[in-house]
Structures are given as C-alpha cells and as structure tokens.
Write a protein that holds these residues in place. Structure first.
Motif, PDB file in Angstrom:
ATOM      1  N   GLN A 135       1.019  -1.152   0.086  1.00 52.66           N
ATOM      2  CA  GLN A 135       0.093   0.028  -0.009  1.00 52.66           C
ATOM      3  C   GLN A 135       0.910   1.306   0.062  1.00 52.66           C
ATOM      4  O   GLN A 135       0.604   2.169  -0.857  1.00 52.66           O
ATOM      5  CB  GLN A 135      -1.089  -0.077   1.381  1.00 52.66           C
ATOM      6  CG  GLN A 135      -2.135   1.074   1.209  1.00 52.66           C
ATOM      7  CD  GLN A 135      -1.798   2.292   1.885  1.00 52.66           C
ATOM      8  OE1 GLN A 135      -0.952   2.330   2.675  1.00 52.66           O
ATOM      9  NE2 GLN A 135      -2.354   3.333   1.535  1.00 52.66           N
TER      10      GLN A 135
ATOM     11  N   VAL B 247       1.073   4.104  -2.790  1.00 45.62           N
ATOM     12  CA  VAL B 247       0.790   5.653  -2.488  1.00 45.62           C
ATOM     13  C   VAL B 247       2.174   6.264  -2.866  1.00 45.62           C
ATOM     14  O   VAL B 247       1.946   7.320  -3.560  1.00 45.62           O
ATOM     15  CB  VAL B 247       0.678   5.719  -1.052  1.00 45.62           C
ATOM     16  CG1 VAL B 247       0.574   7.120  -0.689  1.00 45.62           C
ATOM     17  CG2 VAL B 247      -0.678   5.227  -0.556  1.00 45.62           C
TER      18      VAL B 247
ATOM     19  N   CYS C  40       1.717   9.151  -5.724  1.00 49.65           N
ATOM     20  CA  CYS C  40       2.382  10.690  -5.364  1.00 49.65           C
ATOM     21  C   CYS C  40       3.457  11.351  -5.897  1.00 49.65           C
ATOM     22  O   CYS C  40       3.955  12.428  -5.684  1.00 49.65           O
ATOM     23  CB  CYS C  40       2.081  10.896  -3.978  1.00 49.65           C
ATOM     24  SG  CYS C  40       0.710  10.467  -2.922  1.00 49.65           S
TER      25      CYS C  40
ATOM     26  N   CYS D 157       0.423  14.344   0.009  1.00 55.91           N
ATOM     27  CA  CYS D 157      -0.417  13.602  -0.657  1.00 55.91           C
ATOM     28  C   CYS D 157      -0.157  12.058  -0.110  1.00 55.91           C
ATOM     29  O   CYS D 157      -1.057  11.261   0.019  1.00 55.91           O
ATOM     30  CB  CYS D 157       0.187  13.589  -2.044  1.00 55.91           C
ATOM     31  SG  CYS D 157      -0.527  12.208  -3.186  1.00 55.91           S
TER      32      CYS D 157
ATOM     33  N   THR E 101      -2.100  11.516   3.399  1.00 51.34           N
ATOM     34  CA  THR E 101      -3.657  11.688   3.006  1.00 51.34           C
ATOM     35  C   THR E 101      -3.801  10.309   2.721  1.00 51.34           C
ATOM     36  O   THR E 101      -4.694   9.683   3.004  1.00 51.34           O
ATOM     37  CB  THR E 101      -3.842  12.779   2.026  1.00 51.34           C
ATOM     38  OG1 THR E 101      -3.761  14.090   2.710  1.00 51.34           O
ATOM     39  CG2 THR E 101      -5.279  12.670   2.011  1.00 51.34           C
ATOM     40  N   LEU E 102      -3.227   9.825   1.688  1.00 54.23           N
ATOM     41  CA  LEU E 102      -3.425   8.471   1.082  1.00 54.23           C
ATOM     42  C   LEU E 102      -2.868   7.340   1.809  1.00 54.23           C
ATOM     43  O   LEU E 102      -3.834   6.183   1.725  1.00 54.23           O
ATOM     44  CB  LEU E 102      -2.748   8.469  -0.575  1.00 54.23           C
ATOM     45  CG  LEU E 102      -3.540   9.383  -1.270  1.00 54.23           C
ATOM     46  CD1 LEU E 102      -2.889   9.053  -2.787  1.00 54.23           C
ATOM     47  CD2 LEU E 102      -5.125   9.384  -1.347  1.00 54.23           C
ATOM     48  N   ASN E 103      -2.057   7.239   2.584  1.00 52.18           N
ATOM     49  CA  ASN E 103      -1.866   6.141   3.664  1.00 52.18           C
ATOM     50  C   ASN E 103      -3.151   5.954   4.434  1.00 52.18           C
ATOM     51  O   ASN E 103      -3.237   5.019   4.855  1.00 52.18           O
ATOM     52  CB  ASN E 103      -0.520   6.686   4.653  1.00 52.18           C
ATOM     53  CG  ASN E 103       0.483   6.219   3.681  1.00 52.18           C
ATOM     54  OD1 ASN E 103       0.650   5.710   2.950  1.00 52.18           O
ATOM     55  ND2 ASN E 103       1.636   7.034   4.178  1.00 52.18           N
TER      56      ASN E 103
ATOM     57  N   ALA F 168      -6.078   6.136   3.671  1.00 50.60           N
ATOM     58  CA  ALA F 168      -6.958   5.589   2.833  1.00 50.60           C
ATOM     59  C   ALA F 168      -7.002   4.096   2.807  1.00 50.60           C
ATOM     60  O   ALA F 168      -7.837   3.364   2.710  1.00 50.60           O
ATOM     61  CB  ALA F 168      -7.026   5.954   1.232  1.00 50.60           C
TER      62      ALA F 168
ATOM     63  N   LEU G  14      -7.525   5.468  -4.846  1.00 53.46           N
ATOM     64  CA  LEU G  14      -6.629   6.230  -4.356  1.00 53.46           C
ATOM     65  C   LEU G  14      -7.221   7.859  -5.157  1.00 53.46           C
ATOM     66  O   LEU G  14      -6.902   8.831  -4.375  1.00 53.46           O
ATOM     67  CB  LEU G  14      -5.173   5.994  -4.819  1.00 53.46           C
ATOM     68  CG  LEU G  14      -4.720   4.903  -4.074  1.00 53.46           C
ATOM     69  CD1 LEU G  14      -3.076   4.564  -4.607  1.00 53.46           C
ATOM     70  CD2 LEU G  14      -4.361   5.184  -2.378  1.00 53.46           C
TER      71      LEU G  14
ATOM     72  N   ALA H 223      -9.995   8.931  -2.967  1.00 60.07           N
ATOM     73  CA  ALA H 223      -9.512   9.430  -1.672  1.00 60.07           C
ATOM     74  C   ALA H 223      -8.919  10.813  -1.929  1.00 60.07           C
ATOM     75  O   ALA H 223      -9.135  11.773  -1.134  1.00 60.07           O
ATOM     76  CB  ALA H 223      -8.633   8.428  -1.175  1.00 60.07           C
ATOM     77  N   THR H 224      -8.282  11.063  -3.020  1.00 58.91           N
ATOM     78  CA  THR H 224      -7.491  12.396  -3.463  1.00 58.91           C
ATOM     79  C   THR H 224      -8.650  13.330  -3.296  1.00 58.91           C
ATOM     80  O   THR H 224      -8.419  14.401  -2.882  1.00 58.91           O
ATOM     81  CB  THR H 224      -6.692  12.293  -4.617  1.00 58.91           C
ATOM     82  OG1 THR H 224      -5.707  11.255  -4.526  1.00 58.91           O
ATOM     83  CG2 THR H 224      -6.035  13.573  -4.743  1.00 58.91           C
TER      84      THR H 224
ATOM     85  N   SER I 120     -10.707  14.074   0.024  1.00 57.19           N
ATOM     86  CA  SER I 120      -9.920  14.735   0.841  1.00 57.19           C
ATOM     87  C   SER I 120      -9.877  16.155   0.552  1.00 57.19           C
ATOM     88  O   SER I 120     -10.026  17.288   1.213  1.00 57.19           O
ATOM     89  CB  SER I 120      -8.531  14.142   1.008  1.00 57.19           C
ATOM     90  OG  SER I 120      -7.857  14.250  -0.133  1.00 57.19           O
TER      91      SER I 120
END
Length: 497
Positions: free
Chosen positions: A42, A46, A50, A59, A62-64, A66, A74, A77-78, A81
């Motif tokens: 994961q 990410v 990013c 980035c 934020t995505l971690n 998710a 992803l 989620a981007t 957020s």
C-alpha cells in the motif's frame, strides 16, 4: 497407577497446549507478515501515486490513511480529501460573514460573500469530479480526464479569486482564511497533478488503457453532429435566422426591455437552448447568466449595434470579478454578434467588460471594449473567435503583462498589426512574476510579430511546432468534443502542421 495416569494426562494436556500455542504463534506470525506485506504494498502504491505531485508529503500522508493500493480508490480518496478541505474553508467563510456583520464591516462582508460563492462552486466541481471517478471503469477513466482537469483547474482558480477579492492585504478575515487554506490549496494542486498525469500513473499500475482514435467521447452522425445533439439544436444551428425564446428591445417591440429581465424568465424545465435575441440598442445594465441558466444562446444585431455597457471599476470599490458589465456563468453559453463594453476608463483601473466563468462557452463575432482587464476569462473551457479593433496609435498596445505567477500564455498563428510594441510585454508591478511567467509565440505573422526585440524575461520565447501543438484547440481545450455544437468555425490543430 492412578497418579501416573493423572501425570500422563497433565503432560498430554501440556503438550497439546504447547502445540496449539505453536500453531497459534505460527498463524499470528503469518497474519503479521501478511499485514506487513499489505502495508508495504500500500505504501509503495501511494508513493508511486504521489511521485509527481508538488506537495508529495501531504499526498502520501492523506492516501496512507485511505488504506488501499487500488488506483481508483486512491483517486477517489484524493478528490474526497480535497473536497473536505475546501468544504471546511467554505464553512469558515460562512462563519466570518456573521462576524463581519456584527463588526459592521460591510466591505469585508461583501468580499466574504464572494468567497462563499466561489468556494461553493469549488465544492460542486469536486463533487462532480468525485462522481466521475466513482462511476468510471479504471481502464477507461482517462477518457474523462478532460472534464476533471477543467473542474479541478477551476477549484484552484476559485480559491485564488477569493483571496484576490480583498483590497487590504492585512484584512484579518483574509489573513485567517489564507492560514486555514493551506490544506485545501495543497490538496487541490495535488489532485490536479494526479489527474493531469493519470495515463502515466495507470500504466505504472499495469493498467491497460483502451486506445482511442481521436479522443472523441461520442460519435458524430452523418449530418456532422455529435450523437447526443438534440433535434432542437440541430435545427437551431442549421438555420441562418433563429426563432428566439425571448426578444429584448428598448423600443417596446420585444417582450423585455432589458437583457436581465429576459434571463430572469429562464424556464426551470428547459430542454435544449434558451435563445435570446437582443435588438439593436445600447443596454446600460449589469448582466449575469447564472450557473443554473445553462445553454443560453444570445445574439444581437451586430457587434457595433447591440451593445451591453457599464462602468463599474476597482476605483469605485468593486473587486475585479464584480466590475464585469456582463458575466456568463451558466455552462454552454454562446454569444454572437454583440458588443460588451466597460467605459470606466484608465483611471478606473480594473474594469471588466466581459467575464466568462461558463464551461464550454463560445464567443463569436463579438466586440469587447475596455481599458484594463477588459476580458476576464475566469474558468473552464472557452473559445473565442476574435477580431481586433485597435485604436492604433493613441495608446501603446502590448500582447500582455504578468498578473499572476506561473501563468502561461501562448500566441500561435496570429496576425499582429504594427501597433503591437516591439518589446511585446510590459511589467505589471516592478519585477513581479517576471522570472516565472511564460509567454510563448509560434508562427505569428504581420509587422508586429517580429520577436527579435521582445523583452528578455526567462519565460518569453518562440517555440517550435511540436511544443506549439500542445496548445491547440484539440490538445488543450479538447474542442473536438464540444465546439461543433456551437456552430462556430474553428481549427482543431495548427493551420500549417
């Protein structure tokens, strides 16, 4: 004997317990290893996702959260957020309006109300982007990047326009908004970078992208119209004269005396286009085609006969956005054979004649007159079929000046008359943005097109054909997907490709 049996049983229980413990330990280790492997994959996904973003730390952070390596999730989620961050900024602007009212600070109240409207537009564009991502299949998502790029560009623009609206840089409301905007600003920039680089990102995830022949989302029928084009639009644009829904005339021969009255009569259940014919006359009014008023087609009796005029200016206390004589916000707006004027003069500073915030807007055969910030091409995709009407020698004429950092302007295959100053460009304020603005020129002709004496700023240069192609109506605006319905002549690519 009984004692030995009891001891044996106890020993057996202990052995079984040890075995069970060993099995549990092995399973626990396996689960732990699997979880660590999942986390590792994961985080790798990410980091890969990013890689090209400007604010990569935010980035990744934020995505971690998710907790997924699925590229679709992803992307969602981007955008989500970003939407949440902009929503918080919208809520803050709404709260500040109440504080400004309590402080009897009317100027800040008006600026904050503009911010609230702009941030609401931004949230709506993020919602549209999220819905598009959620409803797209991964291998065809790239077909929707043009829409998403337009929306996300607007999200960035709306935030900046909010801050630009405050005249006083030290205004406490502006200062607080800017401090609170860091997350929204960085996330918006990241989302834009990711969508812009989506093809590369998907390939890095081994996603096979379906090829497209010409990037048209929808097919064109035998009559040359896209398949989704309504019968009413086909009939409308095929004829040389139009049957209007509303007629505006100052002499009483129309249904309405003002343009705004005709727009206020826009039907709620409209299907197709709302056609407004504005008869010859000078209309002194401030006009807004609202976001809900989509597919308005407005035409006049000629660019010097039908004129909308106003004189609002920055010097009068209006911010740039609100000086516009005519504002087009509703998607699909078309104007033809009209004039738009702001008569505030040079002493008014910013004084917009026409502001266009409408996606897929087209302006054809129109004249736009003013002194500073005459045309405010605010957001989204816009197409202009322009003619020059110079006041040749009275005022020096330049191709442009840098108003925002990192702005990009490209002049391609134009005819520049002799009134264009040889240095081409003029500073806006001292050395502001001179190091990072970009002005490209390609294959222009005429006496004003000679580039040897252009200013020596880093971003001012002539470009070659391959680079110029990136800025064509096809490549930059994806005009093949929407311009045909306007009925306006256009070139998708370079004339001399």
């Amino acid at each position: 004997m009984i004692g030995r049996v009891a001891v044996s049983l106890i020993s057996l229980i202990l052995v079984v317990g040890v075995v069970i413990g060993l099995i549990a330990s092995v399973h626990k280790d396996d689960d732990k290893n699997a979880e660590e492997e999942k986390i590792s994959q994961q985080r790798k996904a990410v980091t890969q996702f990013c890689a090209t973003t400007e604010y990569s730390d935010r980035c990744i952070m934020t995505l971690n959260d998710a907790n997924t390596s699925d590229p679709v999730e992803l992307i969602k989620a981007t955008i989500l957020s970003t939407q949440n961050a902009v929503q918080l900024l919208f809520n803050l602007s709404d709260e500040m309006i109440g504080k400004a009212i309590n402080n009897k600070d009317n100027n800040s109240k008006m600026d904050l109300e503009d911010c609230k409207d702009l941030l609401r537009f931004a949230v709506e564009d993020l919602q549209a982007s999220l819905a598009t991502a959620a409803n797209s299949q991964l291998h065809t998502m790239h077909n929707h990047t043009d829409d998403m790029m337009a929306w996300l560009n607007a999200v960035v623009t709306y935030q900046q326009t909010c801050f630009d609206g405050f005249e006083d840089e030290e205004n406490p409301f502006k200062v607080e908004l800017q401090k609170s905007s860091e997350a929204a600003r960085e996330l918006s920039g990241n989302a834009l970078s990711i969508i812009n680089d989506l093809s590369r990102i998907l390939k890095s995830f081994d996603v096979n992208i379906e090829p497209t022949n010409n990037r048209r989302v929808l097919k064109v029928d035998n009559d040359g119209y896209p398949s989704w084009f309504s019968a009413a639009d086909r009939k409308l644009l095929a004829q040389s004269a139009w049957e209007p829904n509303a007629v505006v005339a100052q002499d009483g021969s129309g249904q309405y005396a003002t343009i705004q009255e005709a727009l206020d009569a826009y039907p709620k259940d409209l299907k197709g286009r709302y056609v407004i014919y504005v008869k010859a006359g000078i209309y002194e009014e401030s006009v807004t085609v609202t976001k809900l008023q989509k597919n308005v087609f407005m035409y006049g009796d000629g660019l010097t006969n039908t004129i909308v005029t106003g004189n609002k200016s920055y010097a009068q206390g209006f911010n740039t956005m609100n000086t516009a004589t005519f504002s087009a916000v509703g998607e699909g707006f078309i104007a033809q054979n009209m004039g738009f004027t702001n008569t505030a003069g040079p002493e008014g500073h910013q004084a917009v004649a026409l502001r266009v915030q409408a996606d897929r807007a087209a302006i054809f055969g129109c004249r736009i007159d003013g002194y500073q910030d005459t045309l405010y091409a605010h957001t989204y995709r816009q197409f202009y079929h322009a003619k020059l009407w110079p006041d040749r020698w009275r005022i020096p004429t330049y191709l442009g000046r840098p108003w925002k950092e990192y702005a990009v302007t490209v002049f391609m295959e134009n005819i520049f008359a002799d009134f264009i100053q040889p240095d081409g460009y003029i500073p806006f304020k001292g050395s502001f943005a001179l190091k990072n603005c970009i002005y490209y020129e390609y294959n222009n002709t005429g006496p004003g097109a000679w580039t040897d004496n252009r200013v020596k700023w880093p971003g001012v240069k002539s470009i070659k054909k391959d680079e110029a192609h990136k800025f064509t109506v096809w490549a930059l605006l994806r005009g093949d997907q929407w311009l045909e319905e306007t009925g306006i002549p256009y070139d998708l690519g370079l004339k001399y490709w």
